[in-house]
Design a protein around this motif. Structure first.
Motif, short mmCIF file in Angstrom:
data_model
loop_
_atom_site.label_atom_id
_atom_site.label_comp_id
_atom_site.label_asym_id
_atom_site.label_seq_id
_atom_site.Cartn_x
_atom_site.Cartn_y
_atom_site.Cartn_z
N LYS A 92 0.82 -1.20 0.00
CA LYS A 92 0.00 0.00 0.00
C LYS A 92 0.85 1.26 0.00
O LYS A 92 1.94 1.27 0.57
CB LYS A 92 -0.89 0.05 1.25
CG LYS A 92 -1.84 -1.09 1.41
CD LYS A 92 -2.51 -1.03 2.78
CE LYS A 92 -3.30 -2.27 3.07
NZ LYS A 92 -2.45 -3.41 3.42
N VAL A 93 0.31 2.30 -0.60
CA VAL A 93 0.78 3.67 -0.39
C VAL A 93 -0.39 4.35 0.30
O VAL A 93 -1.48 4.47 -0.27
CB VAL A 93 1.13 4.37 -1.72
CG1 VAL A 93 1.45 5.84 -1.46
CG2 VAL A 93 2.30 3.68 -2.40
N GLU A 94 -0.17 4.75 1.52
CA GLU A 94 -1.25 5.38 2.30
C GLU A 94 -1.39 6.84 1.90
O GLU A 94 -0.41 7.58 1.88
CB GLU A 94 -0.95 5.27 3.80
CG GLU A 94 -2.01 5.90 4.67
CD GLU A 94 -1.78 5.70 6.16
OE1 GLU A 94 -2.61 6.20 6.94
OE2 GLU A 94 -0.79 5.06 6.54
N VAL A 112 2.15 -1.05 4.43
CA VAL A 112 2.22 0.33 3.94
C VAL A 112 3.67 0.60 3.61
O VAL A 112 4.53 0.65 4.49
CB VAL A 112 1.68 1.34 4.96
CG1 VAL A 112 1.89 2.77 4.46
CG2 VAL A 112 0.21 1.08 5.26
N ARG A 113 3.96 0.75 2.32
CA ARG A 113 5.33 0.91 1.85
C ARG A 113 5.78 2.37 1.84
O ARG A 113 6.96 2.66 1.88
CB ARG A 113 5.45 0.34 0.44
CG ARG A 113 4.89 -1.07 0.27
CD ARG A 113 5.70 -2.06 0.98
NE ARG A 113 6.90 -2.28 0.20
CZ ARG A 113 7.61 -3.38 0.19
NH1 ARG A 113 7.26 -4.38 0.97
NH2 ARG A 113 8.67 -3.49 -0.54
N ALA A 114 4.81 3.30 1.74
CA ALA A 114 5.10 4.73 1.73
C ALA A 114 3.83 5.48 2.08
O ALA A 114 2.74 4.90 2.05
CB ALA A 114 5.61 5.17 0.36
N ILE A 115 3.98 6.76 2.40
CA ILE A 115 2.84 7.60 2.68
C ILE A 115 2.87 8.78 1.71
O ILE A 115 3.89 9.45 1.57
CB ILE A 115 2.84 8.13 4.14
CG1 ILE A 115 2.73 6.97 5.13
CG2 ILE A 115 1.68 9.08 4.37
CD1 ILE A 115 4.02 6.51 5.66
N ALA A 116 1.77 9.00 1.02
CA ALA A 116 1.61 10.19 0.18
C ALA A 116 0.83 11.18 1.04
O ALA A 116 -0.31 10.92 1.42
CB ALA A 116 0.86 9.84 -1.10
N SER A 117 1.46 12.31 1.38
CA SER A 117 0.87 13.22 2.35
C SER A 117 0.99 14.67 1.90
O SER A 117 1.91 15.04 1.15
CB SER A 117 1.57 13.05 3.70
OG SER A 117 1.02 13.91 4.67
N ASP A 118 0.08 15.49 2.41
CA ASP A 118 0.14 16.93 2.15
C ASP A 118 0.86 17.68 3.26
O ASP A 118 0.86 18.90 3.30
CB ASP A 118 -1.27 17.49 1.93
CG ASP A 118 -2.18 17.31 3.13
OD1 ASP A 118 -1.76 16.72 4.15
OD2 ASP A 118 -3.35 17.73 3.04
N THR A 119 1.49 16.92 4.16
CA THR A 119 2.25 17.52 5.26
C THR A 119 3.47 16.63 5.54
O THR A 119 3.48 15.45 5.21
CB THR A 119 1.36 17.66 6.52
OG1 THR A 119 2.05 18.40 7.51
CG2 THR A 119 0.95 16.32 7.07
N PRO A 126 9.12 6.04 3.43
CA PRO A 126 9.17 7.24 2.59
C PRO A 126 7.87 8.03 2.66
O PRO A 126 6.79 7.45 2.71
CB PRO A 126 9.38 6.68 1.18
CG PRO A 126 9.94 5.31 1.38
CD PRO A 126 9.38 4.81 2.67
N VAL A 127 8.01 9.35 2.68
CA VAL A 127 6.86 10.25 2.62
C VAL A 127 7.00 11.02 1.31
O VAL A 127 8.01 11.65 1.05
CB VAL A 127 6.82 11.21 3.82
CG1 VAL A 127 5.64 12.18 3.68
CG2 VAL A 127 6.73 10.43 5.13
N ILE A 128 5.95 10.94 0.49
CA ILE A 128 5.94 11.56 -0.83
C ILE A 128 4.86 12.63 -0.84
O ILE A 128 3.79 12.45 -0.27
CB ILE A 128 5.62 10.49 -1.92
CG1 ILE A 128 6.58 9.30 -1.80
CG2 ILE A 128 5.67 11.11 -3.31
CD1 ILE A 128 6.13 8.08 -2.58
N ASP A 129 5.15 13.74 -1.50
CA ASP A 129 4.17 14.81 -1.63
C ASP A 129 2.91 14.25 -2.30
O ASP A 129 2.96 13.71 -3.41
CB ASP A 129 4.76 15.94 -2.45
CG ASP A 129 3.82 17.13 -2.61
OD1 ASP A 129 2.59 16.99 -2.44
OD2 ASP A 129 4.32 18.23 -2.93
N LEU A 130 1.79 14.39 -1.64
CA LEU A 130 0.50 13.87 -2.13
C LEU A 130 0.15 14.42 -3.51
O LEU A 130 -0.54 13.75 -4.29
CB LEU A 130 -0.60 14.21 -1.13
CG LEU A 130 -2.00 13.71 -1.41
CD1 LEU A 130 -2.04 12.19 -1.44
CD2 LEU A 130 -2.97 14.24 -0.37
#
Length: 146
Positions: A92-94, A112-119, A126-130
């Motif tokens: 998943k990418v959350e 959950v392999r990464a998080i796509a977030s606006d913060t 890894p956190v990626i720009d949503l």
């Protein structure tokens, strides 16, 4: 999801999607023959035309099928993107939006392999720009070795 499908198909990969709805939905319209067939008791109604076909299957009080069973119903493609089914055991990418106030599922779910977030977030993945669809697609394809 729409932007992600466009990005990945634009790279030449075939993509299908599964979207889980937490509420009742209907893709048919009252008054149409196919709707009348379902209301009359048909278990399945297949609509076909020169441009597409769709199969509607009525559960008729049966249990909702698990994701694994639904995946088997799809024709082979390079990638299936799943929206929902967040508690199932697949990569998943959350998607995380701060405004919702919802807690992350990633800390308790190693799928959950990464998080796509606006913060920005402090987490061991890894956190990626949503809003950076290209970066999200890059991550997914790299994570799958594609």
């Amino acid at each position: 999801m729409e932007r992600l499908v466009a990005e990945i198909t634009g790279r030449g990969f075939s993509v299908s999607t599964i979207k889980h709805a937490h509420h009742s939905f209907d893709v048919d319209q009252p008054g149409k023959d196919s709707h009348r067939h379902r209301v009359a008791g048909a278990s399945e109604v297949l609509l076909a035309s020169g441009t597409r076909w769709a199969l509607m299957h009525e559960l008729r009080d049966a249990e909702e099928p698990p994701l694994s069973e639904l995946l088997e119903k799809l024709a082979p493609v390079d990638l299936i993107l799943i929206e929902g089914y967040k508690r199932d055991n697949h990569r998943k990418v959350e998607a995380h939006r701060a405004v919702t106030g919802n807690p992350l599922i990633a800390p308790d779910d190693l799928t959950v392999r990464a998080i796509a977030s606006d913060t920005s977030l402090e987490i061991d993945r890894p956190v990626i720009d949503l809003n950076d669809t290209t970066a999200i697609a890059d991550f997914i394809l790299a994570d799958l070795g594609m």
